[in-house]
Design a protein around this motif. Structure first.
Motif, PDB file in Angstrom:
ATOM      1  N   GLY A 324       0.793  -1.225   0.000  1.00  0.00           N
ATOM      2  CA  GLY A 324       0.000   0.000   0.000  1.00  0.00           C
ATOM      3  C   GLY A 324       0.820   1.268   0.000  1.00  0.00           C
ATOM      4  N   VAL A 325       2.092   1.179   0.329  1.00  0.00           N
ATOM      5  CA  VAL A 325       2.962   2.352   0.311  1.00  0.00           C
ATOM      6  C   VAL A 325       4.201   1.997  -0.502  1.00  0.00           C
ATOM      7  CG1 VAL A 325       4.677   2.390   2.166  1.00  0.00           C
ATOM      8  CG2 VAL A 325       3.087   4.169   2.021  1.00  0.00           C
ATOM      9  N   LYS A 326       4.742   2.930  -1.270  1.00  0.00           N
ATOM     10  CA  LYS A 326       5.884   2.645  -2.140  1.00  0.00           C
ATOM     11  C   LYS A 326       7.125   3.405  -1.686  1.00  0.00           C
ATOM     12  CE  LYS A 326       3.404   1.221  -6.256  1.00  0.00           C
ATOM     13  NZ  LYS A 326       3.426   1.202  -7.719  1.00  0.00           N
ATOM     14  N   LEU A 327       8.270   2.845  -2.049  1.00  0.00           N
ATOM     15  CA  LEU A 327       9.543   3.532  -1.803  1.00  0.00           C
ATOM     16  C   LEU A 327       9.841   4.401  -3.013  1.00  0.00           C
ATOM     17  CD1 LEU A 327      12.240   3.729  -0.065  1.00  0.00           C
ATOM     18  CD2 LEU A 327      13.157   2.074  -1.661  1.00  0.00           C
ATOM     19  N   ALA A 328      10.010   5.689  -2.780  1.00  0.00           N
ATOM     20  CA  ALA A 328      10.277   6.629  -3.872  1.00  0.00           C
ATOM     21  C   ALA A 328      11.278   7.669  -3.396  1.00  0.00           C
ATOM     22  CB  ALA A 328       8.974   7.298  -4.313  1.00  0.00           C
TER      23      ALA A 328
END
Length: 418
Positions: A324-328
């Motif tokens: 649900g959350v991405k590494l960016a």
């Protein structure tokens, strides 16, 4: 006795859980009531044999689907060695679970179905094993009974996998033909495969040499806790507790404290069972030093002429574990490295790696669940690090979401700068 930690991996239905069940059963490592429960469940399902995979697949969803989802840890011992098994899932959507299980393993067993041969998932598991620097790899060619114990089929698989493994960083590779269901070559040598001249799987696990896999050259002792007893008879006692991450420590050795840079000597090395004359990985000990130095949790004790890198800029391979959350780029996270915690900023995502084809996607803008990529990080305070290839304990770290305090990533340091 020393402890061997090993992880199992493989595609769906390759027989990982059955293999572990067979190891536990044939080595007399399960209780009678456990066996009775497995036999009862097997009968209820209408199977003609005792389904030993039920010993490890503990989640209801796993039993219903016949797959492994969670990392199941099992413990057993033989007269020669103690074992900790991490039964890791084969599905690509559970890559993070496999990374978790294999990150501390001394050895990995990759199962291959003799009928299907080397699959895309087999290559992925081998790549992840090499990425995590697991020192020993066993390729267990399972279900040999379903190909009439064919030597020709075994040799085909061995040649194909050896060609693929030559592209990876695999130091020790062993091939064993087995039948987990029938017990061929699992605990004892099989009479059905007289052409196989090697040892059984358990014999290999009992005798594989792991002592030299630890880094015994670079002394690394991350301080976990400062011990100051309140009892009056110990009022002068000041000890520094932690797990030895590298090297060999002895009383009288000259050591250096980081970050202060002050040198002193080891007065004694204490354990729960009393003083010892030397400490080495992965022992947990308490060091007493000759001089009083201001030392706290997260500090490092090393040798004066052999120091880790003191770094705030990290280049690392990161496996992203958050759903649900991405590494960016510009992501802000908490980083835990040995016993030190700091805040970290993601400066750049260099590429995302396709773990099936080893292709680098340099146009990637983020990492999603179970994806792996090369990332640049900037941390708020200096960390005392080594490259992951040199020391898995001081070269690895985890990333934590500051708002939820959940682990969202695991990293392996490739390069570091001040």
């Amino acid at each position: 006795m020393d402890i061997l930690r090993f992880a199992t991996a493989g595609s769906v239905d390759d027989g990982k859980s059955t293999l572990i069940g067979r190891l536990l059963f044939d080595s007399k490592a399960i209780f009678e009531d456990q066996l009775e429960a497995v036999e009862r469940t097997s009968r209820d399902r209408g199977t003609e044999y005792t389904d030993l995979s039920l010993l490890t697949d503990g989640l209801r969803a796993e039993r219903e689907q016949g797959i492994t989802i969670d990392v199941a840890y099992r413990y057993f011992a033989t007269p020669k060695r103690k074992f900790i098994i991490a039964d890791t899932p084969g599905h690509i959507q559970y890559t993070r679970n496999m990374v978790t299980g294999a990150s501390t393993a001394d050895l990995a067993i990759i199962l291959i179905d003799a009928r299907k041969g080397v699959l895309e998932q087999s290559r992925r598991h081998a790549f992840l094993t090499s990425l995590l620097r697991v020192p020993h790899l066993v390729l267990a060619v399972n279900k040999m009974d379903l190909v009439d114990y064919s030597q020709e089929r075994f040799e085909e698989i061995r040649e194909e996998f050896t060609a693929f493994a030559s592209k990876l960083n695999v130091a020790d590779l062993t091939f064993i033909p087995i039948s987990a269901l029938n017990g061929d070559n699992v605990v004892s040598r099989s009479e059905n495969m007289p052409w196989y001249q090697g040892t059984s799987l358990l014999h290999h696990l009992e005798n594989v040499h792991i002592a030299s896999d630890r880094n015994l050259v670079d002394v690394r002792f991350p301080v976990q806790y400062v011990i100051r007893p309140h009892k009056t008879e110990f009022h002068d006692y000041r000890g520094y507790a932690g797990q030895v991450a590298g090297g060999v420590l002895k009383p009288g050795d000259e050591v250096l404290h980081l970050p202060s840079g002050l040198a002193t000597r080891i007065a004694s090395i204490d354990t729960f069972d009393g003083p010892v004359e030397e400490a080495f990985p992965p022992m947990s000990v308490t060091l007493r030093l000759e001089d009083h130095i201001d030392i706290s949790r997260g500090d490092m004790i090393c040798r004066p002429n052999n120091k880790p890198q003191v770094a705030q800029e990290l280049e690392a391979m990161v496996c992203w574990m958050a759903d649900g959350v991405k590494l960016a780029p510009r992501s802000k996270l908490s980083i835990k490295h040995t016993t030190r915690t700091a805040r970290a900023l993601v400066r750049e995502l260099h590429y995302r790696l396709d773990v099936n084809t080893l292709h680098r996607d340099e146009g990637a803008t983020s990492l999603g669940l179970n994806e792996i990529g090369r990332v640049s990080l900037r941390v708020t305070q200096p960390l005392f690090v080594d490259d992951y290839a040199r020391n898995r304990m001081t070269g690895g770290f985890i990333l934590v979401d500051e708002s939820t305090n959940t682990t969202v990533g695991a990293g392996m340091i490739v390069d570091a700068r001040a």
